[in-house]
Design a protein around this motif. Structure first.
Motif, PDB file in Angstrom:
ATOM      1  N   GLY A 282       0.824  -1.209   0.000  1.00 17.12           N
ATOM      2  CA  GLY A 282       0.000   0.000   0.000  1.00 17.12           C
ATOM      3  C   GLY A 282       0.851   1.249   0.000  1.00 17.12           C
ATOM      4  N   LEU A 283       1.970   1.205   0.731  1.00 16.77           N
ATOM      5  CA  LEU A 283       2.877   2.353   0.765  1.00 16.77           C
ATOM      6  C   LEU A 283       3.485   2.609  -0.609  1.00 16.77           C
ATOM      7  N   ASP A 284       3.838   1.530  -1.303  1.00 15.58           N
ATOM      8  CA  ASP A 284       4.380   1.679  -2.653  1.00 15.58           C
ATOM      9  C   ASP A 284       3.377   2.406  -3.550  1.00 15.58           C
ATOM     10  N   ALA A 285       2.122   1.943  -3.500  1.00 10.83           N
ATOM     11  CA  ALA A 285       1.086   2.532  -4.350  1.00 10.83           C
ATOM     12  C   ALA A 285       0.905   4.008  -4.045  1.00 10.83           C
ATOM     13  N   TYR A 309      -4.291  -3.126 -10.697  1.00 16.20           N
ATOM     14  CA  TYR A 309      -3.296  -2.097 -10.389  1.00 16.20           C
ATOM     15  C   TYR A 309      -2.033  -2.431 -11.175  1.00 16.20           C
ATOM     16  N   ASP A 310      -1.735  -1.598 -12.142  1.00 17.54           N
ATOM     17  CA  ASP A 310      -0.573  -1.808 -13.011  1.00 17.54           C
ATOM     18  C   ASP A 310       0.529  -0.855 -12.578  1.00 17.54           C
ATOM     19  N   SER A 311       1.578  -1.415 -11.998  1.00 20.11           N
ATOM     20  CA  SER A 311       2.681  -0.572 -11.520  1.00 20.11           C
ATOM     21  C   SER A 311       3.684  -0.259 -12.622  1.00 20.11           C
ATOM     22  N   GLY A 312       3.392  -0.686 -13.856  1.00 16.89           N
ATOM     23  CA  GLY A 312       4.259  -0.379 -14.988  1.00 16.89           C
ATOM     24  C   GLY A 312       3.731   0.813 -15.767  1.00 16.89           C
ATOM     25  N   PHE A 409       9.817   8.206  -7.414  1.00 13.73           N
ATOM     26  CA  PHE A 409       9.750   6.925  -6.709  1.00 13.73           C
ATOM     27  C   PHE A 409       9.488   5.791  -7.695  1.00 13.73           C
ATOM     28  N   TRP A 410       8.557   6.023  -8.613  1.00 15.66           N
ATOM     29  CA  TRP A 410       8.198   4.997  -9.610  1.00 15.66           C
ATOM     30  C   TRP A 410       9.393   4.624 -10.476  1.00 15.66           C
TER      31      TRP A 410
END
Length: 515
Positions: A282-285, A309-312, A409-410
Protein backbone atom coordinates in the motif's frame (compact mmCIF):
# COMPACT_ATOMS: atom_id res chain seq x y z
CA UNK A 1 -25.85 7.39 -10.55
CA UNK A 2 -22.43 6.62 -9.08
CA UNK A 3 -22.40 3.71 -6.64
CA UNK A 4 -21.19 5.92 -3.75
CA UNK A 5 -24.19 8.23 -4.26
CA UNK A 6 -26.61 5.28 -4.19
CA UNK A 7 -25.19 4.04 -0.88
CA UNK A 8 -25.01 7.54 0.60
CA UNK A 9 -28.67 8.23 -0.21
CA UNK A 10 -29.80 5.04 1.50
CA UNK A 11 -27.71 5.70 4.60
CA UNK A 12 -28.74 9.35 4.87
CA UNK A 13 -32.41 8.39 4.81
CA UNK A 14 -32.01 5.89 7.65
CA UNK A 15 -29.63 7.64 10.08
CA UNK A 16 -29.46 11.17 11.41
CA UNK A 17 -25.77 10.80 12.33
CA UNK A 18 -24.42 8.05 10.04
CA UNK A 19 -21.24 6.21 10.93
CA UNK A 20 -19.08 4.44 8.35
CA UNK A 21 -16.66 1.81 9.65
CA UNK A 22 -13.57 0.38 8.01
CA UNK A 23 -10.68 -1.53 9.46
CA UNK A 24 -7.63 -3.70 9.14
CA UNK A 25 -5.70 -6.35 11.01
CA UNK A 26 -2.03 -5.32 10.74
CA UNK A 27 -0.54 -8.80 11.03
CA UNK A 28 1.96 -8.17 8.25
CA UNK A 29 2.93 -6.08 5.25
CA UNK A 30 -0.03 -4.01 4.12
CA UNK A 31 -0.45 -4.32 0.37
CA UNK A 32 -2.16 -2.16 -2.23
CA UNK A 33 -5.47 -4.03 -1.95
CA UNK A 34 -6.01 -2.66 1.57
CA UNK A 35 -6.36 0.82 0.12
CA UNK A 36 -9.67 -0.09 -1.48
CA UNK A 37 -11.42 -0.37 1.87
CA UNK A 38 -10.13 2.97 3.17
CA UNK A 39 -10.89 4.86 -0.05
CA UNK A 40 -14.31 3.21 -0.42
CA UNK A 41 -15.18 4.21 3.14
CA UNK A 42 -14.04 7.79 2.56
CA UNK A 43 -15.97 8.05 -0.70
CA UNK A 44 -19.18 7.05 1.08
CA UNK A 45 -18.43 9.44 3.94
CA UNK A 46 -17.88 12.38 1.61
CA UNK A 47 -21.00 11.52 -0.44
CA UNK A 48 -23.10 11.43 2.75
CA UNK A 49 -21.50 14.70 3.92
CA UNK A 50 -22.46 16.29 0.58
CA UNK A 51 -26.09 15.48 1.46
CA UNK A 52 -25.77 17.67 4.54
CA UNK A 53 -25.45 14.92 7.13
CA UNK A 54 -23.17 14.87 10.18
CA UNK A 55 -21.22 11.73 9.30
CA UNK A 56 -18.19 9.96 10.82
CA UNK A 57 -15.72 7.53 9.33
CA UNK A 58 -13.84 5.31 11.78
CA UNK A 59 -10.83 3.15 10.97
CA UNK A 60 -10.60 0.22 13.36
CA UNK A 61 -7.18 -1.33 13.84
CA UNK A 62 -7.54 -4.89 15.08
CA UNK A 63 -4.32 -4.85 17.06
CA UNK A 64 -5.62 -7.45 19.53
CA UNK A 65 -5.71 -10.15 16.86
CA UNK A 66 -3.29 -13.06 17.26
CA UNK A 67 -0.21 -13.67 15.13
CA UNK A 68 -1.40 -16.83 13.40
CA UNK A 69 1.96 -17.92 12.02
CA UNK A 70 5.52 -16.74 11.49
CA UNK A 71 5.39 -15.11 8.09
CA UNK A 72 8.36 -15.50 5.77
CA UNK A 73 9.30 -11.85 6.20
CA UNK A 74 9.80 -12.34 9.96
CA UNK A 75 13.03 -13.62 11.54
CA UNK A 76 13.02 -17.14 13.09
CA UNK A 77 12.86 -15.82 16.65
CA UNK A 78 9.29 -14.60 16.00
CA UNK A 79 8.11 -18.21 16.01
CA UNK A 80 7.77 -17.93 19.80
CA UNK A 81 5.19 -15.15 19.42
CA UNK A 82 2.71 -17.15 17.33
CA UNK A 83 -0.68 -17.16 19.08
CA UNK A 84 -0.06 -13.92 20.98
CA UNK A 85 -1.92 -10.61 20.43
CA UNK A 86 0.05 -8.57 17.89
CA UNK A 87 -0.14 -5.50 20.13
CA UNK A 88 1.93 -7.43 22.71
CA UNK A 89 4.62 -8.63 20.32
CA UNK A 90 7.85 -6.59 20.00
CA UNK A 91 8.37 -4.35 16.99
CA UNK A 92 10.47 -6.15 14.32
CA UNK A 93 12.64 -3.07 13.76
CA UNK A 94 12.69 -1.80 17.35
CA UNK A 95 11.44 1.66 16.38
CA UNK A 96 7.72 1.28 17.12
CA UNK A 97 5.63 0.53 20.19
CA UNK A 98 4.84 -3.03 19.10
CA UNK A 99 4.37 -5.38 16.14
CA UNK A 100 0.98 -3.94 15.14
CA UNK A 101 2.25 -0.38 15.34
CA UNK A 102 5.25 -1.30 13.18
CA UNK A 103 3.09 -2.37 10.26
CA UNK A 104 0.19 0.06 10.54
CA UNK A 105 1.75 3.44 11.40
CA UNK A 106 3.57 4.10 8.10
CA UNK A 107 0.40 3.05 6.28
CA UNK A 108 -1.75 5.41 8.36
CA UNK A 109 0.65 8.28 7.70
CA UNK A 110 0.46 7.60 3.98
CA UNK A 111 -3.34 7.16 3.88
CA UNK A 112 -3.64 10.63 5.37
CA UNK A 113 -2.14 11.99 2.14
CA UNK A 114 -5.15 10.60 0.25
CA UNK A 115 -7.49 12.91 2.14
CA UNK A 116 -9.18 10.09 4.07
CA UNK A 117 -10.97 11.82 6.96
CA UNK A 118 -11.17 9.06 9.53
CA UNK A 119 -10.94 8.58 13.27
CA UNK A 120 -8.33 5.97 14.20
CA UNK A 121 -9.53 3.52 16.86
CA UNK A 122 -7.44 0.65 18.23
CA UNK A 123 -9.58 -2.38 19.04
CA UNK A 124 -7.08 -3.35 21.74
CA UNK A 125 -7.95 -0.09 23.54
CA UNK A 126 -11.67 -0.91 23.34
CA UNK A 127 -11.05 -4.18 25.17
CA UNK A 128 -8.91 -2.47 27.79
CA UNK A 129 -11.66 0.13 28.31
CA UNK A 130 -14.32 -2.53 28.81
CA UNK A 131 -16.28 -1.54 25.70
CA UNK A 132 -16.79 -5.18 24.71
CA UNK A 133 -17.84 -6.38 28.21
CA UNK A 134 -21.61 -6.24 27.58
CA UNK A 135 -21.30 -8.24 24.36
CA UNK A 136 -18.90 -10.76 25.88
CA UNK A 137 -21.34 -11.30 28.75
CA UNK A 138 -24.13 -12.00 26.24
CA UNK A 139 -22.00 -14.54 24.37
CA UNK A 140 -21.60 -16.60 27.56
CA UNK A 141 -25.30 -16.35 28.40
CA UNK A 142 -26.43 -17.15 24.84
CA UNK A 143 -23.63 -19.43 23.73
CA UNK A 144 -25.96 -22.22 22.61
CA UNK A 145 -28.02 -19.79 20.55
CA UNK A 146 -24.82 -18.61 18.89
CA UNK A 147 -23.80 -22.19 18.10
CA UNK A 148 -27.23 -22.75 16.53
CA UNK A 149 -26.98 -19.61 14.41
CA UNK A 150 -23.51 -20.52 13.14
CA UNK A 151 -24.78 -23.99 12.25
CA UNK A 152 -27.93 -22.75 10.52
CA UNK A 153 -26.17 -20.03 8.50
CA UNK A 154 -22.90 -21.73 7.61
CA UNK A 155 -24.30 -25.25 7.22
CA UNK A 156 -21.38 -26.64 9.19
CA UNK A 157 -21.80 -29.16 11.97
CA UNK A 158 -22.43 -27.48 15.35
CA UNK A 159 -19.51 -27.54 17.76
CA UNK A 160 -20.62 -27.97 21.38
CA UNK A 161 -17.26 -26.72 22.63
CA UNK A 162 -17.33 -23.55 20.47
CA UNK A 163 -15.83 -20.62 22.39
CA UNK A 164 -17.02 -17.14 21.30
CA UNK A 165 -14.53 -15.63 23.78
CA UNK A 166 -10.86 -16.56 24.19
CA UNK A 167 -8.87 -15.50 27.27
CA UNK A 168 -5.19 -14.59 27.05
CA UNK A 169 -3.05 -16.81 29.26
CA UNK A 170 -1.23 -14.66 31.79
CA UNK A 171 1.65 -17.17 31.82
CA UNK A 172 2.51 -17.74 28.14
CA UNK A 173 0.67 -14.74 26.63
CA UNK A 174 -1.28 -16.81 24.07
CA UNK A 175 -4.99 -17.07 23.45
CA UNK A 176 -6.65 -20.12 24.98
CA UNK A 177 -10.18 -21.42 25.64
CA UNK A 178 -12.35 -20.68 28.69
CA UNK A 179 -13.96 -23.17 31.04
CA UNK A 180 -17.57 -22.29 30.26
CA UNK A 181 -19.27 -23.46 33.46
CA UNK A 182 -16.95 -21.32 35.60
CA UNK A 183 -18.29 -18.07 34.15
CA UNK A 184 -19.77 -15.67 36.65
CA UNK A 185 -19.76 -12.04 35.58
CA UNK A 186 -17.19 -10.65 35.06
CA UNK A 187 -14.79 -13.59 35.51
CA UNK A 188 -14.15 -16.84 33.68
CA UNK A 189 -11.49 -19.43 34.36
CA UNK A 190 -9.29 -21.11 31.80
CA UNK A 191 -6.71 -23.87 31.58
CA UNK A 192 -4.06 -23.14 28.96
CA UNK A 193 -2.18 -25.72 26.90
CA UNK A 194 0.97 -24.48 28.60
CA UNK A 195 -0.46 -25.92 31.84
CA UNK A 196 -1.34 -22.64 33.52
CA UNK A 197 -4.74 -22.25 35.18
CA UNK A 198 -5.98 -18.68 35.47
CA UNK A 199 -8.90 -16.28 35.48
CA UNK A 200 -9.89 -13.61 32.93
CA UNK A 201 -11.88 -10.44 33.59
CA UNK A 202 -14.11 -9.68 30.57
CA UNK A 203 -14.11 -5.97 31.48
CA UNK A 204 -10.40 -5.82 30.70
CA UNK A 205 -8.11 -6.85 27.85
CA UNK A 206 -7.76 -10.31 29.39
CA UNK A 207 -9.22 -11.89 26.25
CA UNK A 208 -11.17 -11.21 23.06
CA UNK A 209 -14.18 -12.31 21.06
CA UNK A 210 -13.60 -14.51 18.03
CA UNK A 211 -14.03 -12.74 14.68
CA UNK A 212 -17.61 -13.85 13.95
CA UNK A 213 -18.71 -12.38 17.28
CA UNK A 214 -16.32 -9.45 17.47
CA UNK A 215 -17.50 -7.97 14.17
CA UNK A 216 -21.20 -7.64 15.12
CA UNK A 217 -20.11 -6.53 18.60
CA UNK A 218 -18.41 -3.56 16.94
CA UNK A 219 -21.66 -2.76 15.14
CA UNK A 220 -23.35 -2.72 18.56
CA UNK A 221 -20.69 -0.51 20.15
CA UNK A 222 -20.61 2.10 17.39
CA UNK A 223 -24.06 1.85 15.79
CA UNK A 224 -22.44 1.31 12.40
CA UNK A 225 -24.49 2.50 9.41
CA UNK A 226 -22.37 1.07 6.57
CA UNK A 227 -19.16 -0.88 6.24
CA UNK A 228 -16.99 -1.88 3.27
CA UNK A 229 -15.39 -5.32 3.48
CA UNK A 230 -13.73 -7.88 1.23
CA UNK A 231 -15.90 -10.24 -0.82
CA UNK A 232 -14.67 -13.24 1.22
CA UNK A 233 -16.70 -11.99 4.20
CA UNK A 234 -19.74 -11.63 1.94
CA UNK A 235 -19.71 -15.27 0.76
CA UNK A 236 -22.81 -17.32 1.50
CA UNK A 237 -22.56 -18.53 5.08
CA UNK A 238 -19.65 -16.19 5.70
CA UNK A 239 -19.03 -13.79 8.55
CA UNK A 240 -21.43 -11.10 7.31
CA UNK A 241 -24.26 -13.62 6.97
CA UNK A 242 -23.71 -14.89 10.51
CA UNK A 243 -23.15 -11.36 11.76
CA UNK A 244 -26.50 -10.07 10.49
CA UNK A 245 -28.20 -12.81 12.54
CA UNK A 246 -26.03 -12.41 15.63
CA UNK A 247 -26.45 -8.61 15.67
CA UNK A 248 -30.22 -8.55 16.32
CA UNK A 249 -30.68 -11.96 17.99
CA UNK A 250 -27.73 -11.83 20.41
CA UNK A 251 -26.66 -8.19 20.72
CA UNK A 252 -29.95 -6.39 19.99
CA UNK A 253 -28.67 -4.20 17.15
CA UNK A 254 -28.93 -4.04 13.37
CA UNK A 255 -26.34 -5.05 10.81
CA UNK A 256 -24.91 -2.15 8.74
CA UNK A 257 -25.40 -1.54 5.04
CA UNK A 258 -22.98 -4.03 3.47
CA UNK A 259 -20.48 -2.77 0.89
CA UNK A 260 -18.57 -5.87 -0.23
CA UNK A 261 -15.74 -5.19 -2.63
CA UNK A 262 -13.72 -7.25 -5.04
CA UNK A 263 -10.00 -7.64 -4.51
CA UNK A 264 -7.24 -5.71 -6.21
CA UNK A 265 -5.03 -7.64 -8.54
CA UNK A 266 -1.62 -6.71 -9.82
CA UNK A 267 -1.18 -6.94 -13.54
CA UNK A 268 0.40 -10.31 -14.28
CA UNK A 269 0.59 -11.30 -10.59
CA UNK A 270 -2.93 -12.27 -9.49
CA UNK A 271 -5.48 -11.32 -6.88
CA UNK A 272 -4.34 -9.56 -3.74
CA UNK A 273 -6.07 -10.38 -0.47
CA UNK A 274 -5.57 -8.28 2.66
CA UNK A 275 -4.09 -11.19 4.64
CA UNK A 276 -1.46 -12.01 2.01
CA UNK A 277 1.87 -10.49 1.19
CA UNK A 278 2.33 -8.54 -2.03
CA UNK A 279 5.07 -7.38 -4.33
CA UNK A 280 3.40 -3.94 -4.35
CA UNK A 281 2.55 -2.66 -0.88
CA UNK A 282 0.00 0.00 0.00
CA UNK A 283 2.88 2.35 0.76
CA UNK A 284 4.38 1.68 -2.65
CA UNK A 285 1.09 2.53 -4.35
CA UNK A 286 0.75 5.76 -2.38
CA UNK A 287 4.37 6.73 -3.02
CA UNK A 288 4.17 6.25 -6.78
CA UNK A 289 0.58 7.28 -7.56
CA UNK A 290 -0.58 10.90 -7.18
CA UNK A 291 -3.22 10.85 -4.39
CA UNK A 292 -6.02 12.26 -6.51
CA UNK A 293 -5.30 9.64 -9.18
CA UNK A 294 -5.18 6.79 -6.65
CA UNK A 295 -8.57 7.85 -5.26
CA UNK A 296 -9.97 7.95 -8.79
CA UNK A 297 -8.57 4.51 -9.62
CA UNK A 298 -10.62 2.93 -6.83
CA UNK A 299 -13.77 4.95 -7.51
CA UNK A 300 -14.04 4.63 -11.29
CA UNK A 301 -15.53 1.11 -11.17
CA UNK A 302 -18.28 -0.45 -9.02
CA UNK A 303 -17.17 -2.18 -5.84
CA UNK A 304 -18.16 -5.57 -7.25
CA UNK A 305 -15.55 -5.33 -9.98
CA UNK A 306 -11.91 -6.32 -9.65
CA UNK A 307 -9.41 -3.47 -9.90
CA UNK A 308 -6.22 -3.98 -11.86
CA UNK A 309 -3.30 -2.10 -10.39
CA UNK A 310 -0.57 -1.81 -13.01
CA UNK A 311 2.68 -0.57 -11.52
CA UNK A 312 4.26 -0.38 -14.99
CA UNK A 313 3.20 1.78 -17.93
CA UNK A 314 -0.38 1.41 -16.73
CA UNK A 315 0.44 3.95 -14.03
CA UNK A 316 0.91 6.61 -16.70
CA UNK A 317 -2.27 5.47 -18.45
CA UNK A 318 -4.43 5.96 -15.36
CA UNK A 319 -2.85 9.38 -14.75
CA UNK A 320 -3.78 10.37 -18.33
CA UNK A 321 -7.31 9.06 -17.80
CA UNK A 322 -7.66 11.09 -14.61
CA UNK A 323 -6.54 14.28 -16.39
CA UNK A 324 -9.06 13.61 -19.17
CA UNK A 325 -11.91 13.17 -16.67
CA UNK A 326 -10.86 16.38 -14.93
CA UNK A 327 -10.99 18.29 -18.20
CA UNK A 328 -14.42 16.83 -18.99
CA UNK A 329 -15.73 17.74 -15.52
CA UNK A 330 -14.85 21.40 -15.94
CA UNK A 331 -15.91 21.63 -19.59
CA UNK A 332 -19.13 19.69 -19.08
CA UNK A 333 -18.50 18.05 -22.43
CA UNK A 334 -18.85 14.30 -22.09
CA UNK A 335 -21.36 11.67 -23.15
CA UNK A 336 -23.56 9.50 -20.96
CA UNK A 337 -21.04 6.63 -20.95
CA UNK A 338 -18.52 8.83 -19.12
CA UNK A 339 -20.99 10.18 -16.56
CA UNK A 340 -20.00 7.84 -13.72
CA UNK A 341 -16.26 8.20 -14.27
CA UNK A 342 -16.55 11.99 -14.33
CA UNK A 343 -18.52 11.75 -11.09
CA UNK A 344 -15.75 9.46 -9.77
CA UNK A 345 -13.30 12.32 -10.42
CA UNK A 346 -15.53 14.65 -8.40
CA UNK A 347 -15.91 12.23 -5.46
CA UNK A 348 -12.15 11.63 -5.51
CA UNK A 349 -11.72 15.23 -4.35
CA UNK A 350 -13.62 14.47 -1.09
CA UNK A 351 -15.76 17.62 -1.35
CA UNK A 352 -12.76 19.84 -2.16
CA UNK A 353 -13.18 20.23 -5.92
CA UNK A 354 -10.98 23.00 -7.37
CA UNK A 355 -12.81 26.20 -8.33
CA UNK A 356 -11.49 25.97 -11.89
CA UNK A 357 -9.55 23.58 -14.09
CA UNK A 358 -6.05 23.35 -12.59
CA UNK A 359 -2.96 23.66 -14.75
CA UNK A 360 -2.41 20.11 -15.92
CA UNK A 361 1.08 18.70 -16.31
CA UNK A 362 0.96 15.11 -17.50
CA UNK A 363 2.86 12.45 -15.63
CA UNK A 364 4.25 11.22 -18.95
CA UNK A 365 5.94 14.58 -19.44
CA UNK A 366 7.18 14.60 -15.86
CA UNK A 367 8.91 11.27 -16.50
CA UNK A 368 11.26 13.27 -18.74
CA UNK A 369 11.49 16.26 -16.41
CA UNK A 370 12.51 14.39 -13.26
CA UNK A 371 15.22 12.53 -15.15
CA UNK A 372 16.69 15.81 -16.36
CA UNK A 373 17.02 17.47 -12.94
CA UNK A 374 17.44 16.32 -9.35
CA UNK A 375 15.81 18.97 -7.16
CA UNK A 376 12.28 20.32 -7.49
CA UNK A 377 13.63 23.82 -8.17
CA UNK A 378 15.75 22.52 -11.03
CA UNK A 379 12.87 20.42 -12.30
CA UNK A 380 10.66 23.51 -12.47
CA UNK A 381 13.31 25.28 -14.56
CA UNK A 382 13.24 22.35 -16.97
CA UNK A 383 9.44 22.23 -16.96
CA UNK A 384 9.28 25.97 -17.56
CA UNK A 385 10.81 25.43 -21.02
CA UNK A 386 7.69 23.60 -22.17
CA UNK A 387 4.93 24.71 -19.77
CA UNK A 388 3.92 28.26 -18.85
CA UNK A 389 4.04 28.26 -15.04
CA UNK A 390 3.55 32.01 -14.64
CA UNK A 391 -0.08 31.66 -13.58
CA UNK A 392 0.39 28.55 -11.42
CA UNK A 393 -0.89 29.12 -7.87
CA UNK A 394 0.34 27.45 -4.67
CA UNK A 395 -2.15 24.59 -4.92
CA UNK A 396 -1.11 23.84 -8.49
CA UNK A 397 2.59 23.88 -7.64
CA UNK A 398 1.95 21.54 -4.72
CA UNK A 399 0.19 19.11 -7.05
CA UNK A 400 3.04 19.27 -9.56
CA UNK A 401 5.57 18.69 -6.79
CA UNK A 402 3.65 15.65 -5.55
CA UNK A 403 3.53 14.25 -9.06
CA UNK A 404 7.27 14.76 -9.44
CA UNK A 405 7.88 12.90 -6.18
CA UNK A 406 5.60 10.04 -7.24
CA UNK A 407 7.26 9.71 -10.64
CA UNK A 408 10.72 9.79 -9.03
CA UNK A 409 9.75 6.93 -6.71
CA UNK A 410 8.20 5.00 -9.61
CA UNK A 411 11.32 5.37 -11.75
CA UNK A 412 13.53 4.03 -8.97
CA UNK A 413 11.36 1.08 -7.99
CA UNK A 414 8.81 -0.01 -10.60
CA UNK A 415 9.15 1.76 -13.96
CA UNK A 416 10.11 -0.39 -16.97
CA UNK A 417 13.56 0.19 -18.45
CA UNK A 418 12.01 1.50 -21.65
CA UNK A 419 11.15 4.85 -20.00
CA UNK A 420 14.46 5.30 -18.17
CA UNK A 421 17.30 7.36 -19.55
CA UNK A 422 20.08 9.71 -18.57
CA UNK A 423 21.40 12.61 -20.60
CA UNK A 424 25.03 11.95 -21.43
CA UNK A 425 27.47 14.75 -20.72
CA UNK A 426 29.40 13.89 -23.88
CA UNK A 427 28.69 11.84 -26.99
CA UNK A 428 28.68 8.20 -25.85
CA UNK A 429 31.79 6.34 -26.97
CA UNK A 430 29.82 3.50 -28.55
CA UNK A 431 28.01 5.84 -30.96
CA UNK A 432 29.53 5.71 -34.42
CA UNK A 433 28.83 8.75 -36.57
CA UNK A 434 28.84 8.08 -40.31
CA UNK A 435 29.19 10.59 -43.15
CA UNK A 436 25.44 10.53 -43.87
CA UNK A 437 24.78 11.29 -40.21
CA UNK A 438 27.02 14.37 -40.37
CA UNK A 439 25.32 15.61 -43.53
CA UNK A 440 21.93 15.25 -41.86
CA UNK A 441 23.08 17.03 -38.69
CA UNK A 442 24.47 20.00 -40.63
CA UNK A 443 21.10 20.45 -42.35
CA UNK A 444 19.26 19.96 -39.05
CA UNK A 445 21.34 22.65 -37.38
CA UNK A 446 20.49 25.14 -40.13
CA UNK A 447 16.78 24.58 -39.68
CA UNK A 448 16.94 24.68 -35.89
CA UNK A 449 19.12 27.77 -35.64
CA UNK A 450 16.31 30.29 -35.48
CA UNK A 451 13.32 28.03 -34.80
CA UNK A 452 10.89 28.41 -31.93
CA UNK A 453 12.04 25.96 -29.26
CA UNK A 454 8.82 24.05 -28.65
CA UNK A 455 7.85 20.39 -28.96
CA UNK A 456 5.72 20.66 -32.10
CA UNK A 457 8.26 22.75 -34.02
CA UNK A 458 11.17 20.50 -33.04
CA UNK A 459 9.25 17.37 -33.96
CA UNK A 460 8.24 18.78 -37.36
CA UNK A 461 11.79 19.85 -38.24
CA UNK A 462 13.31 16.49 -37.27
CA UNK A 463 10.62 14.55 -39.11
CA UNK A 464 10.73 16.66 -42.30
CA UNK A 465 14.52 16.81 -42.45
CA UNK A 466 14.71 13.07 -41.80
CA UNK A 467 12.35 12.28 -44.65
CA UNK A 468 14.46 14.44 -46.98
CA UNK A 469 17.62 12.64 -45.90
CA UNK A 470 18.85 9.16 -46.86
CA UNK A 471 18.58 8.37 -43.15
CA UNK A 472 14.81 8.58 -43.20
CA UNK A 473 12.77 9.68 -40.19
CA UNK A 474 13.45 6.45 -38.31
CA UNK A 475 17.21 6.75 -38.81
CA UNK A 476 17.15 10.42 -37.82
CA UNK A 477 15.34 9.70 -34.56
CA UNK A 478 17.69 6.83 -33.73
CA UNK A 479 20.74 9.06 -34.34
CA UNK A 480 19.45 11.84 -32.10
CA UNK A 481 18.52 9.49 -29.26
CA UNK A 482 22.00 7.97 -29.36
CA UNK A 483 23.71 11.36 -29.35
CA UNK A 484 21.76 12.55 -26.31
CA UNK A 485 21.06 9.46 -24.18
CA UNK A 486 23.10 6.70 -25.82
CA UNK A 487 20.01 4.58 -26.69
CA UNK A 488 18.20 3.69 -29.92
CA UNK A 489 14.91 4.95 -28.57
CA UNK A 490 13.60 7.05 -25.73
CA UNK A 491 10.88 9.51 -24.68
CA UNK A 492 8.79 11.37 -27.24
CA UNK A 493 11.47 13.37 -28.98
CA UNK A 494 9.74 16.74 -29.41
CA UNK A 495 8.78 17.30 -25.76
CA UNK A 496 12.06 15.73 -24.63
CA UNK A 497 14.34 18.05 -26.64
CA UNK A 498 12.12 21.03 -25.81
CA UNK A 499 12.76 20.29 -22.13
CA UNK A 500 16.51 20.54 -22.70
CA UNK A 501 18.44 23.75 -23.05
CA UNK A 502 18.48 24.67 -26.74
CA UNK A 503 22.15 25.59 -26.76
CA UNK A 504 23.08 22.27 -25.16
CA UNK A 505 21.25 20.37 -27.93
CA UNK A 506 22.71 22.55 -30.70
CA UNK A 507 26.23 22.10 -29.31
CA UNK A 508 25.80 18.31 -29.17
CA UNK A 509 24.63 18.19 -32.80
CA UNK A 510 27.45 20.52 -33.90
CA UNK A 511 30.04 18.42 -32.07
CA UNK A 512 28.79 15.26 -33.78
CA UNK A 513 28.66 16.95 -37.21
CA UNK A 514 32.33 17.92 -37.03
CA UNK A 515 33.65 14.82 -35.26
Amino acid sequence: MHWADVIAKDIAEKAEHPLIATGISPTGIIHVGSLREAITGESIRSAVEALGKDVRLIYLIDAFDPLRKRYEFLPPEFEKYVGMPICRIPCPCGKHDNYAHHFIQPFLDAVDSLGVHCEIIWTSDLYAQGKFAECIDLTFKKRQEIINILHEVSGKEPKPDYAPYEPVCEACGRFTKPIFDTYKYPYVQYECQCGHVGQADIRKDDGKLTWRLEWPAKWKIFGTSAEPFGKDHAAAGGSYDTGKRIAPEIFGCEAPYPVPYEFVQLKGVGQMHKSLGSSVTGLDAINMTPPEVLNYLFLRVPTNRTIDYDSGIGLLDICDEYDKRETEFFSGEYDESAENTVRAYEIAQHNHVPAKLPLQVSCRHLVNVVQLADTFEEQMKVLGRTVDLSQADEVTMKRIKTRCECITFWLKAFAPDMVKFSVRQTIPQHVKIETLDKVYLVELLKQMQDCTWDADTINRIISDSGKASPLGSKGAYKLIYNLIIGQDRGPRLGPFLASLDKQFVMNRFAQAATQ
